[in-house]
Design an enzyme around this catalytic site. Structure first.
Site, PDB file in Angstrom:
ATOM      1  N   GLU A  77       0.881  -1.191   0.001  1.00 47.87           N
ATOM      2  CA  GLU A  77      -0.152   0.011   0.173  1.00 47.87           C
ATOM      3  C   GLU A  77       0.734   1.246   0.008  1.00 47.87           C
ATOM      4  O   GLU A  77       1.662   1.594   0.927  1.00 47.87           O
ATOM      5  CB  GLU A  77      -0.912   0.140   1.133  1.00 47.87           C
ATOM      6  CG  GLU A  77      -1.990   1.345   1.120  1.00 47.87           C
ATOM      7  CD  GLU A  77      -2.958   1.331   2.264  1.00 47.87           C
ATOM      8  OE1 GLU A  77      -3.823   2.437   2.102  1.00 47.87           O
ATOM      9  OE2 GLU A  77      -2.745   0.738   3.357  1.00 47.87           O
ATOM     10  N   ASP A 152      -3.174  12.059  -2.022  1.00 48.91           N
ATOM     11  CA  ASP A 152      -3.295  13.633  -2.140  1.00 48.91           C
ATOM     12  C   ASP A 152      -3.700  13.714  -3.552  1.00 48.91           C
ATOM     13  O   ASP A 152      -2.959  13.786  -4.613  1.00 48.91           O
ATOM     14  CB  ASP A 152      -1.996  14.337  -1.694  1.00 48.91           C
ATOM     15  CG  ASP A 152      -2.164  15.796  -1.502  1.00 48.91           C
ATOM     16  OD1 ASP A 152      -3.126  16.323  -1.799  1.00 48.91           O
ATOM     17  OD2 ASP A 152      -1.481  15.952  -0.683  1.00 48.91           O
ATOM     18  N   LYS A 156      -5.582  21.812  -7.129  1.00 52.45           N
ATOM     19  CA  LYS A 156      -5.354  23.066  -7.756  1.00 52.45           C
ATOM     20  C   LYS A 156      -4.636  22.649  -8.956  1.00 52.45           C
ATOM     21  O   LYS A 156      -3.686  21.881  -9.115  1.00 52.45           O
ATOM     22  CB  LYS A 156      -4.740  23.876  -6.730  1.00 52.45           C
ATOM     23  CG  LYS A 156      -5.308  24.526  -5.713  1.00 52.45           C
ATOM     24  CD  LYS A 156      -4.454  25.427  -4.938  1.00 52.45           C
ATOM     25  CE  LYS A 156      -5.232  26.054  -3.357  1.00 52.45           C
ATOM     26  NZ  LYS A 156      -4.431  27.055  -2.738  1.00 52.45           N
ATOM     27  N   PHE A 226     -10.626   8.906   5.724  1.00 57.61           N
ATOM     28  CA  PHE A 226     -10.703   9.730   4.425  1.00 57.61           C
ATOM     29  C   PHE A 226     -11.871   9.567   3.536  1.00 57.61           C
ATOM     30  O   PHE A 226     -12.485  10.391   3.001  1.00 57.61           O
ATOM     31  CB  PHE A 226      -9.483   9.193   3.645  1.00 57.61           C
ATOM     32  CG  PHE A 226      -7.971   9.973   4.139  1.00 57.61           C
ATOM     33  CD1 PHE A 226      -7.530  11.057   3.543  1.00 57.61           C
ATOM     34  CD2 PHE A 226      -7.374   9.453   5.201  1.00 57.61           C
ATOM     35  CE1 PHE A 226      -6.481  11.576   4.109  1.00 57.61           C
ATOM     36  CE2 PHE A 226      -6.281  10.021   5.767  1.00 57.61           C
ATOM     37  CZ  PHE A 226      -5.749  10.890   5.140  1.00 57.61           C
ATOM     38  N   GLU A 227     -12.232   8.273   3.470  1.00 57.21           N
ATOM     39  CA  GLU A 227     -13.472   8.011   2.758  1.00 57.21           C
ATOM     40  C   GLU A 227     -14.590   8.776   3.376  1.00 57.21           C
ATOM     41  O   GLU A 227     -15.370   9.201   2.671  1.00 57.21           O
ATOM     42  CB  GLU A 227     -13.716   6.359   2.868  1.00 57.21           C
ATOM     43  CG  GLU A 227     -14.662   6.239   1.791  1.00 57.21           C
ATOM     44  CD  GLU A 227     -14.597   4.690   1.232  1.00 57.21           C
ATOM     45  OE1 GLU A 227     -15.535   4.158   0.357  1.00 57.21           O
ATOM     46  OE2 GLU A 227     -13.823   3.822   1.683  1.00 57.21           O
TER      47      GLU A 227
END
Length: 248
Positions: A77, A152, A156, A226-227
């Site tokens: 991972e 990540d 932007k 995060f999910e």
């Protein structure tokens, strides 16, 4: 999860690529400090460095059978964060081996702490730049699956070039995977998901392992913060799964 895909400092002169992660080395809790000190010898790989602190020396060697004491399928991972997904997976799949690659030291400490509490013995951690782990540390064709969950997004436009999933990185992943091995990805940023799909569809080393627009949610991925954060923000979670084509 953090993006273990580049050096931790843009000032490192010998690296030509733009950094794709910022190494977050903030203060650890007392429990994390103790975990790192007490458990590193059990879980953390001792990786010879090149010039940068998160680099991997070209002479570094990692022999999975020696590290885990057996021959078993290996899952890697990238950007394992606090380790929730990979600790759960290692606990649920004792017949497989797992390697977490992360540069966030507090996350590594948390991973070791949770792994120790769960009695997990089939997990190792690499505190290093992920492309170098795949290219230098791991033997070619030694990995059954590579996971990139919620990297990540660098959402932007001017930062898109820092994203981990880029055309130049796919051959590195492909070299580490055995023939038929899987690359599993997930993100809650639609534009990044589209980029991932475009990059992998264009690779002659990978083929889709799903039908339709997106892959089904990977059942082996535990629901993480995060999910949940993406869901609360109203963003759809998109999975992608690609299979390593046979080497010619």
């Amino acid at each position: 999860m953090s993006d273990s895909g580049a050096p931790e400092s843009p000032e490192v002169p010998f690296r030509k690529k733009t950094v794709s992660f910022v190494r977050r080395s903030g203060r650890m809790s007392d429990a994390q400090e103790r975990a790192y000190a007490d458990l590193a010898s059990t879980y953390l790989l001792d990786i010879p460095r090149d010039i940068a602190s998160m680099s991997v020396h070209p002479s570094a060697q990692f022999i999975p059978a020696a590290a885990y004491g057996r021959e078993a399928p290996l899952t890697v991972e990238i950007g394992s964060g606090q380790g929730h997904a990979i600790v759960h997976a290692a606990q649920q799949n004792p017949d497989a081996d797992f390697l977490a690659v992360e540069v966030f030291r507090a996350g590594l400490a948390r991973t070791m702490l949770d792994a120790d509490k769960a009695g997990v013995t089939n997990l190792r951690l690499a505190e290093a730049n992920a492309p170098e782990v795949l290219a230098k540390l791991l033997p070619p064709a030694s990995v059954s699956e590579v996971w990139v969950f919620f990297p990540d997004p660098w959402h932007k436009v001017r930062h898109n070039k820092r994203r981990l999933i880029q055309p130049e990185f796919t051959p590195v992943i492909a070299e580490s995977l055995r023939d038929g091995g899987l690359l599993r990805m997930a993100t809650d940023w639609e534009e990044y998901a589209l980029q991932m799909r475009e990059v992998l569809d264009a690779s002659d080393q990978f083929e889709r392992a799903f039908e339709g627009e997106w892959a089904e949610r990977f059942e082996g991925r535990v629901l993480t913060a995060f999910e949940r954060k993406g869901q609360r923000a109203g963003r759809d979670i998109r999975d992608l799964t690609y299979r390593r084509r046979p080497r010619v």
